[in-house]
Structure formats: C-alpha cells, structure tokens
Write a protein that holds these residues in place. Structure first.
Motif, PDB file in Angstrom:
ATOM      1  N   THR A 126       3.433   5.776  -5.682  1.00  0.00           N
ATOM      2  CA  THR A 126       3.297   5.857  -7.151  1.00  0.00           C
ATOM      3  C   THR A 126       2.229   6.855  -7.542  1.00  0.00           C
ATOM      4  OG1 THR A 126       3.992   3.558  -7.366  1.00  0.00           O
ATOM      5  CG2 THR A 126       2.844   4.538  -9.249  1.00  0.00           C
ATOM      6  N   ARG A 127       1.094   6.816  -6.806  1.00  0.00           N
ATOM      7  CA  ARG A 127       0.011   7.757  -7.118  1.00  0.00           C
ATOM      8  C   ARG A 127       0.441   9.192  -6.854  1.00  0.00           C
ATOM      9  NH1 ARG A 127      -5.229   4.587  -4.471  1.00  0.00           N
ATOM     10  NH2 ARG A 127      -5.228   2.816  -5.948  1.00  0.00           N
ATOM     11  N   VAL A 128       1.121   9.389  -5.762  1.00  0.00           N
ATOM     12  CA  VAL A 128       1.584  10.745  -5.446  1.00  0.00           C
ATOM     13  C   VAL A 128       2.563  11.232  -6.507  1.00  0.00           C
ATOM     14  CG1 VAL A 128       2.907  12.114  -3.787  1.00  0.00           C
ATOM     15  CG2 VAL A 128       1.181  10.506  -2.962  1.00  0.00           C
ATOM     16  N   ASP A 129       3.476  10.318  -6.945  1.00  0.00           N
ATOM     17  CA  ASP A 129       4.437  10.706  -7.985  1.00  0.00           C
ATOM     18  C   ASP A 129       3.729  11.046  -9.290  1.00  0.00           C
ATOM     19  OD1 ASP A 129       6.991   8.311  -6.926  1.00  0.00           O
ATOM     20  OD2 ASP A 129       6.484  10.336  -6.210  1.00  0.00           O
ATOM     21  N   LYS A 130       2.709  10.247  -9.652  1.00  0.00           N
ATOM     22  CA  LYS A 130       1.972  10.519 -10.893  1.00  0.00           C
ATOM     23  C   LYS A 130       1.241  11.850 -10.810  1.00  0.00           C
ATOM     24  CE  LYS A 130       1.229   5.799 -12.548  1.00  0.00           C
ATOM     25  NZ  LYS A 130       0.232   4.751 -12.894  1.00  0.00           N
ATOM     26  N   MET A 131       0.620  12.111  -9.665  1.00  0.00           N
ATOM     27  CA  MET A 131      -0.083  13.385  -9.514  1.00  0.00           C
ATOM     28  C   MET A 131       0.891  14.549  -9.585  1.00  0.00           C
ATOM     29  SD  MET A 131      -2.815  12.415  -6.503  1.00  0.00           S
ATOM     30  CE  MET A 131      -3.419  14.094  -6.410  1.00  0.00           C
ATOM     31  N   ASP A 132       2.056  14.377  -8.979  1.00  0.00           N
ATOM     32  CA  ASP A 132       3.062  15.431  -9.054  1.00  0.00           C
ATOM     33  C   ASP A 132       3.554  15.628 -10.483  1.00  0.00           C
ATOM     34  OD1 ASP A 132       6.396  15.952  -8.485  1.00  0.00           O
ATOM     35  OD2 ASP A 132       4.902  17.311  -7.608  1.00  0.00           O
ATOM     36  N   LEU A 133       3.737  14.503 -11.216  1.00  0.00           N
ATOM     37  CA  LEU A 133       4.170  14.588 -12.614  1.00  0.00           C
ATOM     38  C   LEU A 133       3.116  15.277 -13.465  1.00  0.00           C
ATOM     39  CD1 LEU A 133       6.281  13.863 -14.745  1.00  0.00           C
ATOM     40  CD2 LEU A 133       5.165  11.640 -15.001  1.00  0.00           C
ATOM     41  N   ARG A 134       1.832  14.948 -13.230  1.00  0.00           N
ATOM     42  CA  ARG A 134       0.762  15.598 -13.984  1.00  0.00           C
ATOM     43  C   ARG A 134       0.768  17.111 -13.737  1.00  0.00           C
ATOM     44  NH1 ARG A 134      -2.592  11.158 -12.148  1.00  0.00           N
ATOM     45  NH2 ARG A 134      -2.908   9.644 -13.833  1.00  0.00           N
ATOM     46  N   ARG A 135       0.953  17.489 -12.452  1.00  0.00           N
ATOM     47  CA  ARG A 135       0.982  18.921 -12.142  1.00  0.00           C
ATOM     48  C   ARG A 135       2.139  19.620 -12.860  1.00  0.00           C
ATOM     49  NH1 ARG A 135      -0.666  17.120  -6.900  1.00  0.00           N
ATOM     50  NH2 ARG A 135       1.513  17.018  -6.225  1.00  0.00           N
ATOM     51  N   LYS A 136       3.313  18.925 -12.884  1.00  0.00           N
ATOM     52  CA  LYS A 136       4.452  19.514 -13.583  1.00  0.00           C
ATOM     53  C   LYS A 136       4.190  19.626 -15.085  1.00  0.00           C
ATOM     54  CE  LYS A 136       8.024  17.978 -10.333  1.00  0.00           C
ATOM     55  NZ  LYS A 136       9.246  17.153 -10.162  1.00  0.00           N
ATOM     56  N   VAL A 137       3.653  18.529 -15.689  1.00  0.00           N
ATOM     57  CA  VAL A 137       3.343  18.547 -17.126  1.00  0.00           C
ATOM     58  C   VAL A 137       2.320  19.622 -17.437  1.00  0.00           C
ATOM     59  CG1 VAL A 137       2.309  17.230 -19.013  1.00  0.00           C
ATOM     60  CG2 VAL A 137       3.968  16.136 -17.497  1.00  0.00           C
ATOM     61  N   PHE A 138       1.325  19.753 -16.587  1.00  0.00           N
ATOM     62  CA  PHE A 138       0.289  20.760 -16.807  1.00  0.00           C
ATOM     63  C   PHE A 138       0.892  22.162 -16.749  1.00  0.00           C
ATOM     64  CE2 PHE A 138      -3.996  22.087 -17.143  1.00  0.00           C
ATOM     65  CZ  PHE A 138      -4.116  23.239 -16.383  1.00  0.00           C
ATOM     66  N   ARG A 139       1.807  22.370 -15.761  1.00  0.00           N
ATOM     67  CA  ARG A 139       2.439  23.685 -15.683  1.00  0.00           C
ATOM     68  C   ARG A 139       3.307  23.956 -16.911  1.00  0.00           C
ATOM     69  NH1 ARG A 139       3.286  22.219 -10.217  1.00  0.00           N
ATOM     70  NH2 ARG A 139       5.441  21.679 -10.711  1.00  0.00           N
ATOM     71  N   LEU A 140       4.040  22.893 -17.380  1.00  0.00           N
ATOM     72  CA  LEU A 140       4.890  23.064 -18.564  1.00  0.00           C
ATOM     73  C   LEU A 140       4.069  23.249 -19.841  1.00  0.00           C
ATOM     74  CD1 LEU A 140       7.650  20.386 -17.862  1.00  0.00           C
ATOM     75  CD2 LEU A 140       7.869  22.873 -17.671  1.00  0.00           C
ATOM     76  N   ASN A 190       0.827  -1.217   0.000  1.00  0.00           N
ATOM     77  CA  ASN A 190       0.000   0.000   0.000  1.00  0.00           C
ATOM     78  C   ASN A 190       0.855   1.259   0.000  1.00  0.00           C
ATOM     79  OD1 ASN A 190      -2.349  -1.497   0.018  1.00  0.00           O
ATOM     80  ND2 ASN A 190      -2.496  -1.539   2.270  1.00  0.00           N
ATOM     81  N   GLN A 191       1.975   1.205   0.740  1.00  0.00           N
ATOM     82  CA  GLN A 191       2.869   2.357   0.723  1.00  0.00           C
ATOM     83  C   GLN A 191       3.430   2.612  -0.685  1.00  0.00           C
ATOM     84  OE1 GLN A 191       5.803   1.425   3.675  1.00  0.00           O
ATOM     85  NE2 GLN A 191       4.577   2.227   5.410  1.00  0.00           N
ATOM     86  N   GLN A 192       3.814   1.532  -1.400  1.00  0.00           N
ATOM     87  CA  GLN A 192       4.338   1.684  -2.759  1.00  0.00           C
ATOM     88  C   GLN A 192       3.279   2.252  -3.703  1.00  0.00           C
ATOM     89  OE1 GLN A 192       5.766  -2.205  -3.756  1.00  0.00           O
ATOM     90  NE2 GLN A 192       7.721  -1.941  -2.670  1.00  0.00           N
ATOM     91  N   MET A 193       2.046   1.741  -3.627  1.00  0.00           N
ATOM     92  CA  MET A 193       0.979   2.251  -4.490  1.00  0.00           C
ATOM     93  C   MET A 193       0.695   3.714  -4.200  1.00  0.00           C
ATOM     94  SD  MET A 193      -1.664  -0.987  -4.471  1.00  0.00           S
ATOM     95  CE  MET A 193      -2.886  -0.054  -5.357  1.00  0.00           C
ATOM     96  N   LEU A 194       0.688   4.065  -2.917  1.00  0.00           N
ATOM     97  CA  LEU A 194       0.434   5.454  -2.544  1.00  0.00           C
ATOM     98  C   LEU A 194       1.534   6.369  -3.064  1.00  0.00           C
ATOM     99  CD1 LEU A 194      -1.349   7.430  -0.999  1.00  0.00           C
ATOM    100  CD2 LEU A 194      -0.024   6.915   1.072  1.00  0.00           C
TER     101      LEU A 194
END
Length: 693
Positions: A54-68, A48-52
């Motif tokens: 991964t989700r946090v990393d994906k959300m952070d990546l989406r925010r970065k991509v959206f900003r870029l 569960n820690q790994q999945m959490l």
C-alpha cells in the motif's frame, strides 16, 4: 513374596503408563502451541506485506500526481477593475495556482511593490483617481508567467442633471418629455424606464422611447385624456434606482360645435358575445355652454343608440359574429354633440364559451331519444343581469345538451301576473344568451322567458324570470366638502378636500380654479383624480385663486363644491433640508470643534439654528449634544473621552420646525492636536519707518 512382586510390577506398570500419557499430552500440547505461533507469524508477515505494498502504491501515485501537476502558473481568479475615490485604501486580490507553488510579485508601471508598500494614486482632472495599471508576475522556479493587465479606469455613473417639469399638451397633439444626465450612461444604465401612474410604458406605434449617451426621451404621438397623469423616469445606479416624477396635463381640444361638451374618456368594452357587448365610460370634465344631456355610442363610426343615453354605460346589440369592432362615445348638450372619445382597441365578437362547449347529444341518450329530440331544449336560468332606468339586460343559460346545429333565441315578455306573452325580440335574431330590452313602462313589472331555435324548430318556453321593473334614475354623487388650498411653491398650490358621505360609485374628482373675484373658471385635470389631494401647477405668482371640485361617477358629475378660501400663490414655509460636509476643525483631547455647510434649501424661512447628535463608533444610539440651538455653523462638543472615535450629525431648524438630519460624519478620533492650527501665522517686525514696517 510372590504377591508382593506382582503388586510391585503392577504398580510400576501404572506409573509407567501415567508417565507415558503425561509425556504424550505434553508433546501434543507443545506441537499445538508451535502450530499456533507459526500461524501468527504467517499472518504478521502477510499483513506487513500488504502495508508495504500500500505504501509503495501511494508513493508511486504521489509521483504520478506530482508529474501530472507540473504546469505553468495560472490565475483562476484574476485581478478585476476597480473604481475608487481619492484617498481610499485599495485592496487588490487574485487567486494563483501552479506546481511548484509560484512566487507572486505586484508591479505598478514596471516598478516592483512589496506586500506592505503602497502607491499614491494621482489624477489631475477629477477627484476620482485613476489607479495605474498593475501587473502580477509569477516565478515558479525557473519559469515565469505574466497575468493579464488590470486597469482601474475612471467610470463615473450617470445621475439626473436636467429633468422635465409639469407639462401641458393639447388633446390630439404630441408631446415629448426629456431627461439629461451628468455623464454618459454606463452599460447597466442603458435601460431607462418610463412609467405613467405606476404602469410601465413600452415602445409602440404611439409611444417612442429613445435613450442615448446622456439623454433619455419619450414622445407620445397623439395625446388623449387617458394619457394624463404622473410620468416617471427611473434610472438604475449602483446604490439603487433614482427617479424623477412630474405631472402631464392634457387640455381639451377645440369643441366640435360652439358651446359643445368635451370628449368622454376611458371607454371600455366588457361581456363580449356573438352579437352583444357592454360599453362603459367616464363623463368629461367640461360640459360646455350647457350641462351634458347624454351620450351616443358609435362603432366604426355608426351610431349605436337611437335615444340619447344619460348614464355612462350602454349595451350594444345586433353585432355580427366573429367581426372586429371599435367603439367611441360622444357627449351631447343643447349645442350639439361634442368631440368623440379615444376609440377602443379592436374587439372581436364571438362565443366566450365555445372552447368549453360540448357539441352533439349526450352519450346517455338512446338512439330513439336522439332521433326524437332534434328540436332543442329550452334555456334555463333566465334573469336580469343589468337594470337601468331605460333598459333591462336579460341573461340566460343555453340548453344542455345544446346539439350540433346553430342555435338562436326568441325572447318573450309579459306583464307580471298575466298569461299573455308577446315577442320582445321582434325581428331581431338573438345569437347570444344576452338581450337588452328597451321601451318598458316605468313602475310596471315584467316577466321574461326565452325559447331556443334551430333548423328543426322552436323549443318549449323556459321558466319565466322573476318580475323585473326599470330602476330609478341613478343619482349623481354629492360634491366633496371642505375644499382647502395650501401654499406649495411660487407657481403651485396644494388642494385638499374630503370624500362625500356616500362615496359609493365615485370614480374620482375634477378640479377647477379661477382668480379670486373673476369667476373665470378653468379645468385643472381632464382625467379624474382618485385621491383627495392634488398639486395644481401653472399658477401665477402672487395672484389670489379660488378652487372648487366635482365628484365623478357613471351617473355623471356632481354639482360644484363650495369655493375654497382665496389663497395667494407664493412659496410655503417648510423645514430646511439637511446640512452637509461635517468636518473637524479642532480637537483638544476632550473637546471637538465641528463645522458644516448650510442646508441647500432653507424652506422659505431663514435657518434659526442647528442641533447636533453624537454617538461613539460601533454603537447605534444617538445622543443629543445641545438643547439650545447653535446660531453659527460651528459648535464645540465637550465631555468627550480621549482616544475614542465619534460620529456626529446636524439638524437645521427654522420657523416651520426641525429638518431632517445630515448624513453621519466620518469617525473622528478624539485626540489632542499638537500641530499649529490651520491658517495660524505669526507676524514679526524687522524694521520700523515712517511708511513701512
């Protein structure tokens, strides 16, 4: 009693031991199960820690991509220019990108156009419309971006307007051919190309090609007989290539001597060696006051042959190595020598095998053999490569190894069957493995052998050649049979003939014409025609002409063929051209009334009627509409299905037959017309008087 107690205590002890063992085992199993459950819980927590994470990393990546990805709108594929016909449906498309996704609005002349609205294009000067400028506005939230302007400008492509007709030029003079176009040439049409007999012509010192806005010309500086033929101008269009073709005749220049022959043509050089070349040419069409007796060759302009050469080929010998030469030929008859032919291009003499030759002795020879064999080896494979009725050309292979020193040859000859040999080359230095032998006696056989010569000495003789004798004089070809003239236009006649039975060696045909009964023969072409049909231009309307033909070969021209039957020059009857502009005049729901324009060319005979074909939209099979020809340019087509679309085409027919079909009409909808017919008017009388209504 005591035994009973002992037995009882032992029994209790066993029971107690078994109970303790069972308790121990149960306790052990409980701890094992507890350990497994803890391990499972730990693994689940880690997963569960790994999945959490991964989700946090994906959300952070989406925010970065959206900003870029936040940027102003852009058009990777912008609107492009279109040229359209009036009445056509125009579809404009472009690709828009941006973040957030932009809203797109199409604007014509600063007036917004919705996705389903249209703008009626107008143009007062041309049926091709000029579409107004369109702007694409994008509105991403509060930002705005304006695309580049799209102008649909009128750019009609050029078509042939006036073209060149059959042209006559005199030998030695210049001539110009010109084409004009309906509109200025577009950028992709600037390369108007010119061809002569299918070979493209390019800018050169003797050919000037010019192309401007609405005109293309080609100028030939000095006309030679070799330049006679079909000239073609090709124009590139959006639908392909348009071309115009016409024949250019090159007339003989004035004779060098009164009654002298015309100039030969197509002089070609082959088998170039150090001191030898082989010349071929074609005989002239005009013999002059007497038949051609032979030819003399010239190089810069020194006569090559002592005796007149009768056939159209000759070996030139005694040239200098690595020297530029040009050659020309004159025909000779009783009046003297005629005009010279067109000179050949510069020819550089030299050894054709020099780049492949191995110099020096073979590496397999010993030192003693090299010092002992400085004298060259004899040549090999001595044979006759060209046999004429006046000369024999010998050919051989140089010795191998050849050696480093310059090599020449002696040529010896002997009558077949005799052992005495004489020098055939005399005082001539033979540098090439070619040698023409003249002065041989007819009907006698000769053998030849060759010796190699260098500065160290003369080799042994080669093996003798096979016996060789002079050939019989080459016979001129037979004239073509069945010469027939067919009407073409008011100033031309189509001439046809058959090939002779023995057509070996025939290079082409010369044509001649005369007015019937006058025997004033004139030459049609000065370059042999390869095919067995030719259109003769430049004739006088309603005059009778007769024609005759000669076959052409290296041995000379044949005698004249039999004359054709007299023919009066006037337009022939051909099938008419295709009708055009098919239109729908009336539709009743099951019948259509069609109209069309008459053919632009009736083929020399009035149009007798029209035939129609029909097919439904989406099908490929045409069906005949009428068996009997329609006399007028209107026809009612029956038995149609209401609601279906139909295409039609029309054929015109005259006495010569049925012409080509028209282009297929647009798809007409079979639907009953409810409006009044065009042109229908009603007249009402308001008052009646003596002189007015």
């Amino acid at each position: 009693m005591l035994l009973t107690l002992v037995f009882f205590f032992n029994f209790l002890r066993e029971i107690l031991q078994e109970t303790m063992s069972a308790d121990e085992e149960h306790h052990r199993e409980s701890w094992t199960m507890f350990g497994n459950e803890v391990e499972k819980v730990e693994l689940d927590v880690i997963r569960n820690q790994q999945m959490l994470r991964t989700r946090v990393d994906k959300m952070d990546l989406r925010r970065k991509v959206f900003r870029l990805s936040q940027r102003s709108p852009d058009f990777p594929v912008p609107l492009r220019a279109h040229m359209v016909w009036e009445g056509m449906t125009v579809k404009l498309s472009c690709t828009v990108q941006g973040c957030p996704p932009p809203k797109v609005t199409c604007v014509e002349r600063q007036v917004g156009i919705g996705p389903h609205q249209t703008s009626a294009p107008t143009s007062p000067k041309s049926p091709i419309c000029l579409i107004s400028s369109y702007l694409i506005h994008t509105f991403p939230l509060k930002s705005e971006c304006l695309s580049s302007l799209l102008a649909l400008e009128l750019q009609p492509e050029a078509q042939f307007d006036s073209t060149f007709s059959p042209t006559w030029a005199k030998e030695g003079t210049s001539f110009t051919l010109q084409c004009t176009f309906t509109n200025p040439l577009l950028p992709f049409q600037q390369d108007v190309s010119w061809f002569r007999d299918g070979v493209q012509l390019h800018q050169s010192s003797s050919t000037d090609i010019t192309t401007c806005d609405n005109k293309a010309t080609i100028t030939i500086g000095t006309a030679h007989k070799e330049y006679e033929g079909f000239y073609t101008a090709k124009l590139r269009t959006r639908d392909g290539v348009q071309e115009h073709k016409s024949f250019v005749y090159i007339k003989d220049a004035s004779a060098a001597a009164l009654g002298g022959p015309a100039s030969p043509l197509a002089v070609q050089v082959s088998d170039v060696n150090r001191d030898y070349i082989f010349l071929t040419w074609q005989p002239p069409s005009a013999d002059g006051a007497s038949p051609v007796e032979g030819y003399i060759g010239q190089d810069e302009w020194v006569r090559c042959n002592v005796h007149i050469q009768k056939a159209c080929h000759f070996p030139v010998f005694g040239l200098k190595d690595r020297t530029l030469y040009r050659f020309r030929v004159r025909a000779v008859n009783q009046a003297g020598a005629g005009r010279p032919s067109k000179a050949t291009e510069d020819v550089l003499t030299g050894d054709p095998l020099e780049h492949t030759r191995t110099t020096g002795m073979l590496s397999t020879l010993s030192t003693f053999e090299i010092s002992d064999r400085l004298v060259p080896l004899p040549p090999t494979d001595v044979h006759a490569c060209e046999v004429s009725d006046s000369y024999v050309v010998l050919r051989w292979t140089e010795p191998e190894p050849r050696g480093r020193e310059p090599l020449t040859f002696y040529v010896e000859q002997s009558l077949a069957g005799q052992t005495s040999w004489g020098l055939a080359s005399m005082d001539v230095v033979v540098s090439s493995p070619r040698f023409p032998v003249f002065g041989l006696v007819k009907e006698k056989q000769y053998c030849f052998r060759v010796r190699s010569v260098n500065k160290y000495g003369v080799s042994d003789p080669s093996e003798p050649s096979a016996p060789v004798s002079l050939a019989k004089p080459q016979a001129v070809p037979a004239p073509p049979p069945s010469v027939m003239a067919v009407r073409d236009t008011d100033t031309s006649v189509l001439l046809q003939w058959e090939e002779p039975t023995d057509k070996n060696g025939i290079l082409g045909y010369y044509l001649y014409y005369s007015e019937a009964g006058k025997q004033d023969w004139k030459t049609v072409n000065n370059k042999p025609v390869v095919k067995t049909r030719f259109t003769v231009h430049g004739l006088k309307t309603r005059r009778e002409y007769v024609f005759r033909v000669k076959s052409v070969s290296r041995a000379g021209n044949s005698r004249y063929s039999d004359e054709s039957r007299p023919i009066m020059v006037k337009s022939a009857i051909n099938v008419p051209s295709a009708p055009s502009a098919i239109s729908l005049l009336l539709c009743s729901g099951s019948e259509m009334v069609l109209g069309w324009r008459a053919p632009s060319c009736h083929g020399g005979s009035p149009v007798q009627g029209y035939y129609l074909d029909q097919r439904e939209k989406g099908t490929e099979t045409w069906r005949e509409v009428n068996v009997k020809p329609a006399k007028k340019r209107q026809f009612k087509v029956s038995n149609l299905i209401c609601g279906h679309f139909y295409h039609f085409r029309v054929f015109a027919a005259n006495l010569a037959g049925v012409g080509k079909p028209s282009d297929a009409s647009e798809a007409f909808l079979c639907e009953k017309w409810t409006m009044p017919q065009p042109g229908e008017k009603r007249l009402f009388g308001a008052a009646v008087g003596r002189s007015a209504v």
